[in-house]
Design a protein around this motif. Structure first.
Motif, mmCIF file in Angstrom:
data_model
loop_
_atom_site.group_PDB
_atom_site.id
_atom_site.type_symbol
_atom_site.label_atom_id
_atom_site.label_comp_id
_atom_site.label_asym_id
_atom_site.label_seq_id
_atom_site.Cartn_x
_atom_site.Cartn_y
_atom_site.Cartn_z
ATOM 1 N N ASN A 9 0.821 -1.211 0.000
ATOM 2 C CA ASN A 9 0.000 0.000 0.000
ATOM 3 C C ASN A 9 0.856 1.264 0.000
ATOM 4 O O ASN A 9 0.623 2.199 0.761
ATOM 5 C CB ASN A 9 -0.954 -0.005 1.206
ATOM 6 C CG ASN A 9 -1.941 1.154 1.173
ATOM 7 O OD1 ASN A 9 -2.323 1.619 0.094
ATOM 8 N ND2 ASN A 9 -2.347 1.635 2.350
ATOM 9 N N GLY A 10 1.870 1.259 -0.851
ATOM 10 C CA GLY A 10 2.760 2.409 -0.896
ATOM 11 C C GLY A 10 3.048 2.877 -2.302
ATOM 12 O O GLY A 10 2.463 2.405 -3.291
ATOM 13 N N GLN A 11 3.956 3.810 -2.400
ATOM 14 C CA GLN A 11 4.480 4.302 -3.675
ATOM 15 C C GLN A 11 5.894 3.722 -3.808
ATOM 16 O O GLN A 11 6.871 4.322 -3.382
ATOM 17 C CB GLN A 11 4.512 5.834 -3.678
ATOM 18 C CG GLN A 11 4.918 6.468 -4.995
ATOM 19 C CD GLN A 11 5.011 7.980 -4.870
ATOM 20 O OE1 GLN A 11 5.990 8.514 -4.349
ATOM 21 N NE2 GLN A 11 3.990 8.685 -5.352
ATOM 22 N N VAL A 12 5.985 2.531 -4.363
ATOM 23 C CA VAL A 12 7.255 1.802 -4.429
ATOM 24 C C VAL A 12 7.964 2.177 -5.734
ATOM 25 O O VAL A 12 7.544 1.792 -6.823
ATOM 26 C CB VAL A 12 7.028 0.283 -4.339
ATOM 27 C CG1 VAL A 12 8.358 -0.456 -4.458
ATOM 28 C CG2 VAL A 12 6.336 -0.077 -3.026
ATOM 29 N N ILE A 13 9.039 2.956 -5.593
ATOM 30 C CA ILE A 13 9.794 3.463 -6.749
ATOM 31 C C ILE A 13 10.914 2.480 -7.021
ATOM 32 O O ILE A 13 11.924 2.439 -6.315
ATOM 33 C CB ILE A 13 10.330 4.878 -6.440
ATOM 34 C CG1 ILE A 13 9.159 5.825 -6.098
ATOM 35 C CG2 ILE A 13 11.141 5.417 -7.618
ATOM 36 C CD1 ILE A 13 9.590 7.156 -5.515
ATOM 37 N N THR A 14 10.752 1.646 -8.037
ATOM 38 C CA THR A 14 11.655 0.508 -8.229
ATOM 39 C C THR A 14 12.996 0.896 -8.830
ATOM 40 O O THR A 14 13.991 0.205 -8.606
ATOM 41 C CB THR A 14 11.007 -0.547 -9.136
ATOM 42 O OG1 THR A 14 10.867 -0.009 -10.467
ATOM 43 C CG2 THR A 14 9.660 -0.983 -8.604
ATOM 44 N N VAL A 15 13.058 1.974 -9.628
ATOM 45 C CA VAL A 15 14.256 2.363 -10.383
ATOM 46 C C VAL A 15 14.714 1.200 -11.276
ATOM 47 O O VAL A 15 15.907 1.016 -11.514
ATOM 48 C CB VAL A 15 15.395 2.854 -9.463
ATOM 49 C CG1 VAL A 15 16.411 3.678 -10.268
ATOM 50 C CG2 VAL A 15 14.871 3.730 -8.331
ATOM 51 N N ASP A 16 13.767 0.420 -11.778
ATOM 52 C CA ASP A 16 14.106 -0.602 -12.767
ATOM 53 C C ASP A 16 14.297 0.090 -14.118
ATOM 54 O O ASP A 16 14.142 1.325 -14.218
ATOM 55 C CB ASP A 16 13.031 -1.699 -12.803
ATOM 56 C CG ASP A 16 11.683 -1.219 -13.346
ATOM 57 O OD1 ASP A 16 11.583 -0.060 -13.805
ATOM 58 O OD2 ASP A 16 10.716 -2.003 -13.298
ATOM 59 N N VAL A 60 11.890 3.505 -1.491
ATOM 60 C CA VAL A 60 12.911 3.664 -2.531
ATOM 61 C C VAL A 60 14.069 2.708 -2.264
ATOM 62 O O VAL A 60 14.258 2.258 -1.120
ATOM 63 C CB VAL A 60 13.440 5.117 -2.580
ATOM 64 C CG1 VAL A 60 12.333 6.094 -2.942
ATOM 65 C CG2 VAL A 60 14.089 5.507 -1.257
ATOM 66 N N PRO A 61 14.861 2.393 -3.283
ATOM 67 C CA PRO A 61 16.089 1.639 -3.006
ATOM 68 C C PRO A 61 16.943 2.406 -2.002
ATOM 69 O O PRO A 61 16.900 3.645 -1.946
ATOM 70 C CB PRO A 61 16.778 1.566 -4.375
ATOM 71 C CG PRO A 61 15.702 1.822 -5.373
ATOM 72 C CD PRO A 61 14.732 2.746 -4.711
ATOM 73 N N ASN A 220 19.275 8.414 7.541
ATOM 74 C CA ASN A 220 19.042 9.139 6.300
ATOM 75 C C ASN A 220 18.747 8.222 5.115
ATOM 76 O O ASN A 220 18.764 8.669 3.967
ATOM 77 C CB ASN A 220 20.248 10.029 5.987
ATOM 78 C CG ASN A 220 20.307 11.249 6.888
ATOM 79 O OD1 ASN A 220 19.652 12.258 6.615
ATOM 80 N ND2 ASN A 220 21.064 11.173 7.969
ATOM 81 N N GLY A 221 18.496 6.943 5.387
ATOM 82 C CA GLY A 221 18.134 6.019 4.324
ATOM 83 C C GLY A 221 19.288 5.604 3.437
ATOM 84 O O GLY A 221 19.085 5.037 2.357
ATOM 85 N N ALA A 501 14.578 2.081 1.714
ATOM 86 C CA ALA A 501 14.213 3.087 2.713
ATOM 87 C C ALA A 501 12.765 3.501 2.515
ATOM 88 O O ALA A 501 12.296 3.639 1.381
ATOM 89 C CB ALA A 501 15.120 4.308 2.603
ATOM 90 N N VAL A 502 12.067 3.699 3.621
ATOM 91 C CA VAL A 502 10.692 4.188 3.615
ATOM 92 C C VAL A 502 10.723 5.670 3.965
ATOM 93 O O VAL A 502 11.287 6.058 5.006
ATOM 94 C CB VAL A 502 9.817 3.423 4.617
ATOM 95 C CG1 VAL A 502 8.404 4.007 4.649
ATOM 96 C CG2 VAL A 502 9.767 1.936 4.272
ATOM 97 N N LEU A 503 10.129 6.509 3.108
ATOM 98 C CA LEU A 503 10.108 7.949 3.335
ATOM 99 C C LEU A 503 8.815 8.356 4.032
ATOM 100 O O LEU A 503 7.828 7.625 4.021
ATOM 101 C CB LEU A 503 10.253 8.691 2.003
ATOM 102 C CG LEU A 503 11.435 8.256 1.118
ATOM 103 C CD1 LEU A 503 11.502 9.133 -0.132
ATOM 104 C CD2 LEU A 503 12.746 8.304 1.878
ATOM 105 N N SER A 504 8.824 9.533 4.607
ATOM 106 C CA SER A 504 7.671 9.974 5.397
ATOM 107 C C SER A 504 6.499 10.421 4.541
ATOM 108 O O SER A 504 5.391 10.592 5.053
ATOM 109 C CB SER A 504 8.088 11.112 6.336
ATOM 110 O OG SER A 504 8.596 12.215 5.591
ATOM 111 N N GLU A 505 6.737 10.618 3.236
ATOM 112 C CA GLU A 505 5.691 11.085 2.332
ATOM 113 C C GLU A 505 5.862 10.414 0.973
ATOM 114 O O GLU A 505 6.931 9.866 0.670
ATOM 115 C CB GLU A 505 5.781 12.603 2.147
ATOM 116 C CG GLU A 505 5.554 13.426 3.397
ATOM 117 C CD GLU A 505 5.571 14.913 3.098
ATOM 118 O OE1 GLU A 505 5.141 15.305 1.987
ATOM 119 O OE2 GLU A 505 6.001 15.680 3.974
#
Length: 533
Positions: A9-16, A60-61, A220-221, A501-505
């Motif tokens: 349930n997130g915005q998973v930015i794969t950078v594939d 994000v990675p 800091n991720g 890393a999981v970001l706050s937004e």
């Protein structure tokens, strides 16, 4: 296969390769096993699976800082009392007071170290002198290190202890500043290296510095760093802590010494070492050369006189023939080579050296690097691309130092910390902090990369701005490429290391002016939650 950890349930930015954005990711052990929709990923859940609801936040990675002085940054974190950065010292008087307070509870004769002063932000517009520091601490040796880490200032006692007198000659590529024949205490570039090397850190200081900064990375991720200045004692401490599993971050270290680097790297040739020795936690990286000075301090090597100071074109630490020799020897021995080259003259010289080495001894996919690569021009960027050279830049500096750069370098800022120009040319460019030069917080770099506005509000050639997805790629997948790790990490794909890393937004939906306020809520390394805010 059952997952140990699922985030949904997130915005998973794969950078594939397609920059896919999905909603969930699953990890088993230290590897990613599924990336996709909530439904797809939850099919890997079992009774022992920990499931975390991201509630729309970005995942994000793990960020990769492609050039950082790890040990020094840790030591600065542990020396907050004597920090003389712009937020604590706006005048020479402020610096004297900070040093005076430290001296009041430090045994006489014991070294007082201070970091982060920046003459550009002091009201007087000058460096402190040994006389300023003598007044504050007459019974202590004092060594202050500039924010650029290319200058330092020592008081009279510290100069005596270092064996530096009015008769000490300037080293090649460095200057001990003098006034009417008297040392002022200011040491520049290789002279700074000489002075700094006279006061080595203890193993315990390095150990505590590494432990401190390792924790800060996770907050800091940042899950991987490429250390830009690993001398023998630092490497020893880094390997020891890594073997004892006391560090969570992954380290790829360059072989370099701020003190007498040419002799240091010459000795390495006899040891039979090469890039790649080690494991996924602590691994040997490039052989590093420092070719010119500091952009903040106005000592980088340029082809033409500076816009703001027509009396200088900067400094070099070696000539083209010497550079060709060092690069060829390292190239033959199997090293990746990294070269600190900021000005256009220095960038041109290291490209020449890489071309020379490949002509004499062709090697496929060696990924030789240019560190910082701040002021190229279009022709140099084309040569970088044709020679498959990789680069890293410091996006934060556009914001923090852009105003000074425009005054000092004028229109050469057109390609200052170029980003889109590198992308369009096909150059793999990664982001870094060069900390302690800039904060390690990747959010500061992402903000500046996507919004090339200086501290004073000037526009710094905004055609070089990148999108948020491009900026995240430079902080992740491209960083992995610079260390030959693109098949292991840097993106969220099945089979890769579970570092993220999981970001706050949801960062892709956050207005750019608010990106700097985003925090890291969780950091995962090897599938283990190592930090939670």
């Amino acid at each position: 296969m059952q997952a140990d950890l699922i985030l949904k349930n997130g915005q998973v930015i794969t950078v594939d390769p397609q920059d896919t954005v999905v909603s969930a990711v699953a990890a088993a052990g230290n590897k990613i096993i599924c990336v996709g929709s909530d439904e797809e990923v939850l099919s890997y859940s079992g009774p022992e699976t920990r499931v975390i609801d991201l509630q729309g936040r970005s995942l994000v990675p793990g960020f990769i800082d492609a050039h950082i002085h790890t040990g020094i940054t840790g030591l600065t974190y542990n020396s907050r009392e004597t920090d003389c950065g712009p937020d604590r010292a706006q005048t020479i008087g402020d610096i004297r007071e900070i040093i005076r307070r430290a001296a009041a509870h430090t045994p006489k004769g014991t070294l007082i170290r201070s970091f982060n002063y920046n003459h550009n932000y002091l009201k007087e517009g000058r460096h402190p002198t040994r006389w300023d520091l003598d007044e504050a601490a007459p019974d202590h040796p004092v060594l202050m290190t500039h924010a650029s880490f290319h200058f330092s200032v020592a008081n009279s006692m510290a100069l005596r202890m270092a064996g530096i007198t009015n008769e000490t000659p300037d080293p090649e590529g460095g200057v001990f500043e003098r006034r009417d024949g008297e040392l002022t205490g200011l040491a520049i570039d290789n002279a700074h290296g000489m002075l700094y090397g006279a006061f080595p850190f203890t193993e315990e200081e390095m150990r505590q510095g590494l432990l401190t900064i390792d924790r800060a990375f996770l907050e800091n991720g940042i899950t991987s760093v490429q250390d830009a200045g690993a001398n023998t004692n630092f490497i020893k401490t880094l390997i020891e802590l890594g073997n004892r599993q006391m560090l969570k971050t992954r380290y790829y270290f360059m072989l370099f010494s701020f003190f007498n680097n040419k002799d240091y790297i010459s000795r390495l040739f006899d040891l039979g070492l090469h890039t790649g020795l080690g494991d996924d936690r602590v691994r040997m990286g490039p052989f590093k050369i420092m070719l010119d000075g500091s952009s903040i301090c106005g000592t980088v090597a340029m082809k033409k006189p500076y816009h703001g100071n027509p009396n200088t074109q900067g400094t070099l630490t070696m000539n083209q023939e010497e550079l060709n020799d060092y690069v060829l020897r390292a190239h033959r021995q199997g090293y990746q080579v990294a070269c600190h080259a900021i000005g256009d003259l220095a960038i041109e010289m290291i490209i020449n050296a890489y071309e020379h080495a490949q002509t004499i001894f062709p090697r496929p996919d060696c990924r030789h690097r240019i560190e910082h690569c701040t002021f190229p021009d279009a022709a140099l960027i084309d040569r970088i691309a044709r020679n498959h050279i990789v680069v890293n830049t410091i996006p934060q500096c556009v914001y923090s130092s852009g105003d000074a750069y425009i005054r000092q370098y004028g229109d050469r800022m057109r390609y200052g910390y170029a980003q889109q120009a590198f992308i369009k040319a096909g150059v793999v460019s990664a982001f870094s902090s060069d900390s302690p030069i800039a904060p390690i917080d990747p959010m500061q770099g992402l903000y500046s990369a996507c919004n090339r506005i200086t501290y004073a509000g000037a526009e710094a050639w905004r055609e070089e701005e990148v999108s948020m997805l491009q900026a995240i790629r430079m902080y992740t997948r491209n960083g992995a490429y610079l260390s030959f790790d693109e098949n292991k990490k840097g993106s969220l794909e099945p089979g890769k290391l579970a570092d993220f890393a999981v970001l706050s937004e949801p960062i892709l939906d956050t207005p750019i002016e608010r990106v700097r306020d985003i925090r890291v809520d969780m950091t995962v390394v090897d599938g283990e939650i190592c930090y939670e805010r």
